[in-house]
Scaffold this motif. Structure first.
Motif, mmCIF file in Angstrom:
data_model
loop_
_atom_site.group_PDB
_atom_site.id
_atom_site.type_symbol
_atom_site.label_atom_id
_atom_site.label_comp_id
_atom_site.label_asym_id
_atom_site.label_seq_id
_atom_site.Cartn_x
_atom_site.Cartn_y
_atom_site.Cartn_z
ATOM 1 N N PRO A 245 0.671 -1.479 0.010
ATOM 2 C CA PRO A 245 -0.209 -0.027 -0.392
ATOM 3 C C PRO A 245 0.966 1.529 0.116
ATOM 4 O O PRO A 245 0.457 2.326 -0.579
ATOM 5 N N GLU A 246 1.738 1.194 0.440
ATOM 6 C CA GLU A 246 2.986 2.218 0.583
ATOM 7 C C GLU A 246 3.571 2.266 -0.471
ATOM 8 O O GLU A 246 5.042 3.202 -0.787
ATOM 9 N N GLY A 247 3.466 1.270 -1.533
ATOM 10 C CA GLY A 247 4.572 1.126 -3.047
ATOM 11 C C GLY A 247 5.647 1.005 -3.044
ATOM 12 O O GLY A 247 6.507 0.864 -3.227
ATOM 13 N N LEU A 248 6.210 -0.003 -1.614
ATOM 14 C CA LEU A 248 7.440 -0.603 -1.102
ATOM 15 C C LEU A 248 7.160 -2.152 -2.554
ATOM 16 O O LEU A 248 5.940 -2.272 -2.326
ATOM 17 N N GLU A 256 17.769 -6.581 -5.668
ATOM 18 C CA GLU A 256 18.753 -5.186 -4.799
ATOM 19 C C GLU A 256 17.183 -4.717 -5.077
ATOM 20 O O GLU A 256 17.413 -2.888 -4.196
ATOM 21 N N VAL A 257 16.074 -4.446 -5.273
ATOM 22 C CA VAL A 257 14.909 -3.356 -4.946
ATOM 23 C C VAL A 257 14.031 -4.255 -4.759
ATOM 24 O O VAL A 257 13.340 -3.592 -3.336
ATOM 25 N N GLN A 258 13.949 -5.015 -4.075
ATOM 26 C CA GLN A 258 12.426 -5.844 -3.704
ATOM 27 C C GLN A 258 12.558 -6.083 -2.367
ATOM 28 O O GLN A 258 13.945 -6.134 -1.782
ATOM 29 N N MET A 259 11.921 -6.289 -1.750
ATOM 30 C CA MET A 259 12.047 -5.860 -0.260
ATOM 31 C C MET A 259 12.730 -4.216 0.348
ATOM 32 O O MET A 259 13.033 -3.226 1.655
ATOM 33 N N ARG A 260 13.364 -3.507 -0.417
ATOM 34 C CA ARG A 260 14.720 -2.527 -0.286
ATOM 35 C C ARG A 260 13.729 -1.000 -0.727
ATOM 36 O O ARG A 260 14.329 0.111 -0.012
ATOM 37 N N ARG A 261 13.180 -0.989 -2.061
ATOM 38 C CA ARG A 261 12.517 0.520 -2.489
ATOM 39 C C ARG A 261 11.365 -0.045 -2.935
ATOM 40 O O ARG A 261 10.711 -0.954 -2.783
ATOM 41 N N SER A 262 11.133 1.731 -3.141
ATOM 42 C CA SER A 262 9.531 1.751 -2.963
ATOM 43 C C SER A 262 9.346 2.407 -4.512
ATOM 44 O O SER A 262 10.287 2.619 -5.432
ATOM 45 N N VAL A 267 11.695 5.902 -8.990
ATOM 46 C CA VAL A 267 11.443 7.229 -9.798
ATOM 47 C C VAL A 267 13.112 8.118 -10.147
ATOM 48 O O VAL A 267 13.374 8.675 -10.932
ATOM 49 N N GLY A 268 12.892 7.966 -8.584
ATOM 50 C CA GLY A 268 13.698 9.366 -8.252
ATOM 51 C C GLY A 268 15.137 8.779 -8.427
ATOM 52 O O GLY A 268 16.902 9.375 -8.324
ATOM 53 N N GLN A 269 16.088 7.414 -8.933
ATOM 54 C CA GLN A 269 17.001 6.708 -9.807
ATOM 55 C C GLN A 269 17.526 7.536 -10.969
ATOM 56 O O GLN A 269 16.057 7.695 -11.521
ATOM 57 N N PRO A 270 18.260 7.789 -11.333
ATOM 58 C CA PRO A 270 19.073 7.634 -12.755
ATOM 59 C C PRO A 270 18.587 7.346 -13.331
ATOM 60 O O PRO A 270 18.717 6.007 -13.877
ATOM 61 N N GLY A 271 17.979 7.764 -14.775
ATOM 62 C CA GLY A 271 17.360 6.671 -15.733
ATOM 63 C C GLY A 271 15.670 6.247 -15.491
ATOM 64 O O GLY A 271 15.321 5.649 -16.067
ATOM 65 N N GLY A 272 15.366 6.218 -13.842
ATOM 66 C CA GLY A 272 14.132 6.148 -13.738
ATOM 67 C C GLY A 272 12.739 6.566 -14.019
ATOM 68 O O GLY A 272 11.533 6.477 -13.440
ATOM 69 N N GLU A 273 13.012 7.792 -14.762
ATOM 70 C CA GLU A 273 12.431 9.035 -15.121
ATOM 71 C C GLU A 273 10.749 8.233 -15.983
ATOM 72 O O GLU A 273 9.807 8.198 -15.744
ATOM 73 N N ASP A 274 11.211 7.077 -16.753
ATOM 74 C CA ASP A 274 10.211 6.336 -17.347
ATOM 75 C C ASP A 274 9.919 5.544 -16.380
ATOM 76 O O ASP A 274 8.565 5.073 -16.616
ATOM 77 N N ALA A 276 7.596 6.568 -13.771
ATOM 78 C CA ALA A 276 6.877 7.969 -12.621
ATOM 79 C C ALA A 276 5.760 7.275 -13.296
ATOM 80 O O ALA A 276 4.326 7.323 -12.515
ATOM 81 N N PRO A 277 4.392 6.564 -14.428
ATOM 82 C CA PRO A 277 3.838 6.664 -15.120
ATOM 83 C C PRO A 277 2.909 5.634 -13.210
ATOM 84 O O PRO A 277 2.042 5.023 -13.057
ATOM 85 N N LEU A 278 4.462 4.350 -13.297
ATOM 86 C CA LEU A 278 4.118 3.513 -11.936
ATOM 87 C C LEU A 278 3.829 4.267 -10.708
ATOM 88 O O LEU A 278 2.580 3.611 -10.435
ATOM 89 N N ALA A 279 4.819 5.301 -10.203
ATOM 90 C CA ALA A 279 4.187 5.897 -8.869
ATOM 91 C C ALA A 279 3.169 6.608 -9.161
ATOM 92 O O ALA A 279 2.206 6.446 -7.692
ATOM 93 N N ALA A 280 2.491 6.635 -10.245
ATOM 94 C CA ALA A 280 1.439 7.505 -9.724
ATOM 95 C C ALA A 280 0.006 6.475 -9.850
ATOM 96 O O ALA A 280 -0.408 7.064 -9.083
ATOM 97 N N ALA A 281 0.327 5.975 -10.778
ATOM 98 C CA ALA A 281 -0.835 4.699 -10.758
ATOM 99 C C ALA A 281 -0.932 4.197 -9.251
ATOM 100 O O ALA A 281 -1.574 3.963 -8.506
ATOM 101 N N ILE A 282 -0.101 4.288 -9.177
ATOM 102 C CA ILE A 282 0.608 3.275 -7.437
ATOM 103 C C ILE A 282 -0.212 4.317 -6.508
ATOM 104 O O ILE A 282 -1.063 4.839 -5.442
ATOM 105 N N ALA A 283 -0.054 5.785 -6.577
ATOM 106 C CA ALA A 283 -0.523 6.698 -5.180
ATOM 107 C C ALA A 283 -1.718 7.364 -5.436
ATOM 108 O O ALA A 283 -3.190 7.053 -4.560
ATOM 109 N N THR A 284 -2.279 7.308 -6.861
ATOM 110 C CA THR A 284 -4.001 7.372 -6.991
ATOM 111 C C THR A 284 -4.600 5.892 -6.935
ATOM 112 O O THR A 284 -5.730 5.843 -7.209
#
Length: 663
Positions: A245-248, A256-262, A267-274, A276-284
């Motif tokens: 629910p909090e995007g983890l 390296e991402v599983q159970m470690r990053r949201s 999105v904030g990592q270099p090259g992670g701008e693509d 952004a729709p994933l983070a937006a869909a989880i948030a909304t």
């Protein structure tokens, strides 16, 4: 064309292979050029065809892969929804039962055991009831039971080593209006296993949703169980992901991402701008689909779906390259085979093109004479049975057909000239049916009536009329017939005649339109219709009466220069069916004022950018003091300026009536 033959005294070849048969050098021969250009064209067409098929196949494969991924994602989401909904139902049942069985610890423990036994997806259950908040309960109840293989591990919440009252998850639950899913956690009480917790506030039976909670219920679901539902999609170009629910990232293809990053951190990592729709869909909590690139530059198509109302989110990414790898290998093999086939075709074309070149040259010479109008020039090879004979006979048939068509064109040109002459006469007759501008004087009042009509074609369907049917009374009308051309002109003439007849019988505009609607609906098999604005003006008093049959509202220009559209209620257009519902508008045309009627050819005149002239521009164009003729001319010129080089799309008709006091 005559050329020296090989071996003649006029030609001495430098090399026996330089000059081809017929005395023409091989690089200048028609056969070589035919082979060269046909090969280039065939190669280009083959390349374009192969490219089109390749791109189409790529698009189809990617489309099918993403459609399959979408279907798999939906199936997985349904499985997750079933699991989480089962836990949520068990939680609601446990919460409802916990406040209904009283404060007996044995009964509450039995409820916990029953919840674990009734739902295999639940690994742990807890009930907390604060002391003194239920009637007859001074001690409260805090108990936690979890599975440990085939046995149950039980302990008091107090034995877990913390004060539950200050824990954020407890404070959030007792202050919440409804249940919620907590973030994954692991501790000694869970034996180091990651759980996701479903938390529900406890309220007394019958209490409102905003009533103070007396405690809480929580159910633990092993993340391993949720991961097993999505883990089966790994491989075959698929990358499943599950977010809390909090995007983890609870499940992710990158360890390296599983159970470690949201998702927000990705999105904030270099090259992670693509992402952004994933983070937006989880948030909304909404579904989404998008394309992105991974660290290796590989294109991924990702579909994101919320898991019902649980706040969990599932995402499935598909690798385009995985599905296109085999297509690339097939495309390479096809390209090599096509190149070999092209070389073979080039050799065959060179070998057999000589037999075609000479007849084609002679047929081309005949065609050249045909193009200059010499249709009696000899045409060879008509009797041949091969393709050259077919071409020669086609030329011969075309020659005869062209002769016939030229004769028909001459006949059609004469008929067209006659039709244009008749249309010009019809236009003159139609214009003669419309009155010229005139003035009316009664007492000290002077009324001018003027109109302009510009049809979009030779003849049109717009019309106007004004006349003094009785002394001191001006009758006028303006209308627009559906469609254009000769049918509209004929219906216009009929409408104008009917209106004038009814105007002589009835004095009021609404009665004129009612009577005309009956006449025009008779025998109207073509279902044509006309919009009409009909009016009557008393010259001396300025009393104005109007009625509309679906026509544009008229414009009133006052003596001070202000202009407004009159709110004339409209009835139905004339010609559909008889009607007597034409509301009467009554007003006054004051001294110095001008009434302007128009058809939709004015307001719907379009400029080259397809922008309509509109009512707002019409209201601004008139000036104080304009008489009827000046008002018509000013509007027409402004419409022409607006339209510019754009073709006139409809008839333009303007009728103006001005009234002033005669000094």
């Amino acid at each position: 064309m005559s050329v020296p033959q090989t071996g003649s005294p006029d030609v001495v070849p430098a090399h026996p292979h330089v000059v081809a048969a017929g005395g023409v050098r091989w690089r200048d021969s028609l056969r070589t050029r035919m082979v060269l250009w046909s090969s280039v064209i065939n190669a280009g067409l083959l390349l374009l065809t192969a490219l089109a098929f390749y791109l189409g196949a790529r698009a189809l494969i990617v489309q099918n892969a993403r459609a399959e991924a979408d279907s798999l994602a939906r199936q997985t989401v349904r499985s997750l929804e079933a699991t989480l909904e089962s836990v949520q139902v068990s939680g609601r049942t446990l919460a409802a039962s916990a406040t209904g069985v009283g404060a007996q610890p044995a009964n509450l423990r039995s409820l916990l055991v029953a919840s674990l036994a009734g739902d295999p997806d639940i690994a742990g259950a807890m009930i907390i009831i604060e002391p003194g908040l239920l009637p007859g309960d001074a001690d409260g109840f805090t108990w936690y039971i979890r599975r440990d293989g085939a046995r149950l591990v039980e302990q008091s919440v107090a034995d877990l080593g913390y004060d539950y009252k200050v824990m954020p998850w407890y404070q959030r639950t007792v202050s919440a209006a409804g249940p919620w899913w907590g973030e994954p956690y692991a501790n000694a009480a869970t034996a180091g296993e990651f759980f996701a917790t479903y938390n529900l506030p406890l309220r007394p039976p019958g209490a409102a949703a905003d009533a103070p909670a007396v405690g809480m219920v929580s159910l633990d679901v092993p993340l391993e169980r949720l991961a097993a539902l999505v883990g089966g999609l790994n491989g075959a170009g698929l990358r499943p992901m599950l977010f809390s629910p909090e995007g983890l990232a609870v499940v992710h293809p990158d360890p390296e991402v599983q159970m470690r990053r949201s998702a927000a951190e990705l999105v904030g990592q270099p090259g992670g701008e693509d992402l952004a729709p994933l983070a937006a869909a989880i948030a909304t909590r909404t579904a989404a689909s998008f394309e992105s690139r991974d660290a290796d530059g590989e294109v991924l198509g990702t579909v994101v779906m919320p898991v019902a109302d649980s706040a969990w989110t599932f995402a499935l990414a598909t690798s385009d390259q995985h599905f296109l790898h085999r297509l690339d290998r097939v495309a390479l093999a096809v390209a090599l085979a096509s190149l070999l086939a092209l070389l073979v075709a080039l050799w065959l074309a060179r070998r057999y093109s000589g037999a075609i070149a000479a007849p084609i040259e002679q047929l081309t010479d005949s065609a050249h004479h045909f193009s200059e109008g010499d249709f009696d020039y000899p045409l060879p090879y008509v009797e041949r049975g091969d393709e050259v004979g077919v071409m020669a006979r086609a030329f011969d048939a075309a020659r005869g057909s062209i002769k016939e068509q030229m004769h028909e064109i001459g006949v059609m040109a004469g008929a067209r000239q006659k039709l244009e002459s008749e249309l010009s006469i019809a236009r003159d007759i139609q214009q003669s049916m419309l009155p010229a501008g005139r003035a009316f004087d009664t007492g000290h009042m002077h009324v001018e009536a003027h109109a302009l009509l510009e049809p979009a074609s030779e003849v049109g369907g717009d019309f106007y009329q004004f006349s003094e049917l009785e002394p001191g009374v001006l009758w006028f009308a303006i209308g627009d017939v559906s469609d254009k051309g000769i049918p509209a002109a004929l219906f216009m003439a009929r409408t104008l005649t009917v209106l004038e007849q009814q105007a002589r019988r009835h004095g009021s505009p609404e009665k004129i339109l009612a009577a005309a609607s009956v006449r025009l609906a008779e025998n109207n098999e073509t279902c044509m219709f006309a919009t009409v604005l009909c009016g009557r003006l008393d010259v001396a008093s300025g009393r104005l009466r109007l009625a509309s049959a679906g026509h544009e509202p008229p414009l009133l220009l006052q003596a001070d220069g202000s202009a407004a559209l009159l709110a004339v209620p409209a009835g139905s257009p004339l010609g559909f069916e008889p009607s007597d519902e034409f509301p009467l508008y009554e007003g006054a045309l004051a001294a110095g004022a001008t009434l302007l009627g128009y058809t939709d050819g004015v307001t719907e005149a379009f400029d080259p950018e397809h922008r309509a002239y509109g009512s707002e521009r019409l209201l601004r164009v008139l000036r104080a003091g304009d008489n009827a003729e000046a008002a018509c001319q000013r509007v027409l010129e402004d419409v022409r300026r607006h339209a510019g080089q754009a073709p006139q799309s409809d008839d333009i008709t303007i009728l103006a009536i001005s009234r002033r006091r005669d000094d």
